[in-house]
Design a protein around this motif. Structure first.
Motif, PDB file in Angstrom:
ATOM      1  N   SER A  78       0.850  -1.188   0.000  1.00 31.92           N
ATOM      2  CA  SER A  78       0.000   0.000   0.000  1.00 31.92           C
ATOM      3  C   SER A  78       0.884   1.235   0.000  1.00 31.92           C
ATOM      4  O   SER A  78       2.121   1.133   0.026  1.00 31.92           O
ATOM      5  CB  SER A  78      -0.952  -0.001   1.201  1.00 31.92           C
ATOM      6  N   TYR A 104      -9.586  -1.619   3.271  1.00 31.47           N
ATOM      7  CA  TYR A 104      -8.816  -2.850   3.138  1.00 31.47           C
ATOM      8  C   TYR A 104      -9.772  -3.998   2.852  1.00 31.47           C
ATOM      9  O   TYR A 104     -10.996  -3.846   2.946  1.00 31.47           O
ATOM     10  CB  TYR A 104      -8.003  -3.116   4.411  1.00 31.47           C
ATOM     11  N   ARG A 519      -4.755  -7.270   6.674  1.00 33.58           N
ATOM     12  CA  ARG A 519      -5.663  -7.040   5.574  1.00 33.58           C
ATOM     13  C   ARG A 519      -4.945  -6.865   4.256  1.00 33.58           C
ATOM     14  O   ARG A 519      -3.824  -6.413   4.208  1.00 33.58           O
ATOM     15  CB  ARG A 519      -6.504  -5.788   5.818  1.00 33.58           C
ATOM     16  N   LYS A 521      -4.839  -4.925   0.640  1.00 38.19           N
ATOM     17  CA  LYS A 521      -5.230  -3.596   0.183  1.00 38.19           C
ATOM     18  C   LYS A 521      -6.269  -3.638  -0.914  1.00 38.19           C
ATOM     19  O   LYS A 521      -6.177  -4.419  -1.837  1.00 38.19           O
ATOM     20  CB  LYS A 521      -4.002  -2.854  -0.340  1.00 38.19           C
TER      21      LYS A 521
END
Length: 540
Positions: A78, A104, A519, A521
């Motif tokens: 990210s 996310y 998480r 992206k």
């Protein structure tokens, strides 16, 4: 739509970030230019900023933002920087009321766009854009925020573009790493990462170097240059995957720009357990006798003292995966008897079937996360692109392997044996599921429900080629639901695109585990090429 407060609005047209670098490392070029970059010659300068882990699932960097210290996830998948200031008083360089949301695969962060001095190692950016979080929802990682290391096609860049135009975003909306490179032609525009392993083989500490290379890995510059595929992520072509020396055939890549016969992989330090095509995951764990696949958890459970050998080929180089990175020990419980629960140790397969929505996560076929990146020293280079000189270039990565396949298996048995000695007794995965199924037999799943687990390897009755878990199958959906309920504290749930991880109990520490989802992206700045322009680095 938020507006700059008046004193900041006066500076909007003239504000260009000036950067104060405390050392020059790498090619030894001096750097001082018209943007006010200065060198502070610290005699104690350490080129390794460092990246740390305590659980092999989350890799963090210490930063100072607005005068406060934070521990943030280092994330090559990210771009943006956000922190949860938790009521701390930040010293802001400039302030806005522009609302920002970071999305996310699971979890989201809401806050406002702010600017503050950012210190990362010996580097200082006087006015760095970041999201000051006011709400952190469904976010399980025990860190203070995330520092992205990708490209300026991001939520912050998109938000500023919408509010004040692309020209403003090109200066105000830069990420930390873009700020370091975009204003200074002489600063080598690479960063290097090597992730440590929290065990006897290593000590959990890793390498994070900007504009240079760790002294013991200067030969990374001689490694093949792997050009980035696409425009906004660190994605590269994978030539081949081998399991126990046997090549695993790939299906056709979903990425149009992928070279023939190759898949496209995202190199992502923010993804703990790498998601691969299901056939590739089956090929890995079906070679381990007694492995069990659970549909409910979208993953394999493997006997803790068993392993196999896996390697990936990129740019003609082989990168062996250490057997320690193929499974992850954690503590579970058996069905209680007389109100007494019994703890046992199981091992979860770290490479898991990819379930990402291709409409939202386009541009790659698999993600090589921490369980792969612990086995390489990687130098991420933005190429020669510079937005002011209109110099074009394609970002690339160079990697050297850090795992020795000749000693890895012996290291696995030594380290895994030492780890298991400090944990509850291990249990065969098939037996674990059988006990929970028996305990839940009164509410067992109907025959119409889909299969829940499959036992692979030596226990498979008709799996001749080791490519699918289609052998010994049983219906255990209700049993697994009961298992999940009983192990809520363990956090044994892989839901949707969330990757489940448990903090590994160490020798000399109390046994326990928690679950830490990292998480994935979301596709960032939808419509980026038309609305927001080309990424700030590189052009395909």
């Amino acid at each position: 739509m938020g507006l700059f407060r008046s004193y900041f609005a006066l500076r909007l047209l003239t504000l260009l970030p000036s950067f104060y670098f405390t050392a020059a490392y790498g090619r030894g070029k001096p750097f001082a230019d018209s943007y006010g970059i200065r060198v502070n010659t610290h005699t104690h300068y350490d080129p390794n900023i460092g990246v740390a882990t305590s659980d092999d699932t989350t890799y963090t960097v210490d930063i100072t933002l607005g005068g406060q210290n934070f521990t943030v996830l280092l994330d090559t998948g990210s771009t943006d920087l956000w922190v949860n200031s938790r009521g701390l008083e930040l010293t802001l360089a400039n302030t806005t009321d522009l609302a920002m949301t970071e999305l996310y695969g699971r979890g989201e962060v809401h806050g406002t766009l702010q600017f503050a001095e950012l210190r990362v190692g010996d580097y200082v950016v006087p006015s760095q854009a970041f999201v000051n979080a006011t709400q952190v929802l469904d976010f399980g990682v025990a860190v203070d925020g995330i520092m992205g290391m990708a490209f300026d096609v991001s939520f912050i860049f998109a938000g500023i573009s919408t509010a004040w135009g692309r020209e403003s975003a090109s200066t105000l909306g830069r990420s930390f790493i873009t700020n370091l490179f975009a204003e200074n032609l002489s600063l080598p525009n690479n960063f290097d990462v090597s992730l440590g392993r929290e065990d006897a083989v290593e000590d959990g500490s890793g390498t994070f170097v900007i504009s240079g290379h760790a002294p013991s890995f200067v030969d990374v510059t001689e490694a093949p240059k792997l050009p980035r595929i696409g425009t906004d992520r660190w994605t590269f072509a994978v030539d081949e995957m081998r399991v126990n020396g046997e090549s695993v055939p790939f299906n056709k890549s979903s990425v149009a720009a992928s070279p023939d016969g190759k898949l496209v992989a995202l190199l992502d330090t923010g993804f703990s357990f790498p998601p691969l095509p299901r056939a590739a995951v089956d090929a890995i764990y079906n070679t381990i006798p007694g492995s069990v696949f659970s549909v409910a958890n979208n993953g394999y459970y493997v006997p803790c003292n068993s392993t196999t050998m896996v390697s990936f080929f990129l740019g003609g180089q082989e990168f062996p995966v250490h057997p320690l990175d193929l499974t992850f020990p954690f503590v579970g419980t058996l069905p209680s008897k007389g109100g007494v629960e019994t703890s046992v140790t199981l091992c979860l397969g770290t490479y898991q079937p990819i379930t990402l929505d291709p409409t939202a996560f386009a541009g790659f076929d698999l993600a090589l996360g921490d369980a792969f990146l612990r086995n390489v020293y990687a130098s991420f280079d933005y190429g020669d692109f510079n937005p002011w000189t209109e110099t074009q270039g394609t970002p690339f990565v160079q990697m050297v392997p850090t795992t020795d396949s000749r000693t890895a298996v012996a290291e696995f048995f030594d380290e895994r044996g030492a780890t298991l000695a400090g944990l509850p007794p291990t249990i065969d995965p098939a037996e674990y599921f059988r006990l929970w199924a028996a305990a839940s037999s009164a509410s067992a799943s109907s025959d119409s429900e889909s299969e829940d687990i499959a036992v692979s390897g030596a226990l498979s009755a008709d799996d001749d080629n080791g490519s699918s878990p289609s052998g010994w199958n049983k219906t255990f959906r209700t049993a697994v639901l009961a298992l999940l309920g009983a192990n809520l504290a363990v956090g044994l749930a892989l839901l949707g695109v969330t990757v489940t991880m448990c903090v590994r109990a160490r020798k000399g520490r109390s046994v326990g585990s928690r679950y830490v989802p990292v998480r994935f992206k979301e596709a960032e700045a939808t419509g980026r090429d038309a609305e927001y322009g080309a990424p700030r680095y590189g052009s395909d």
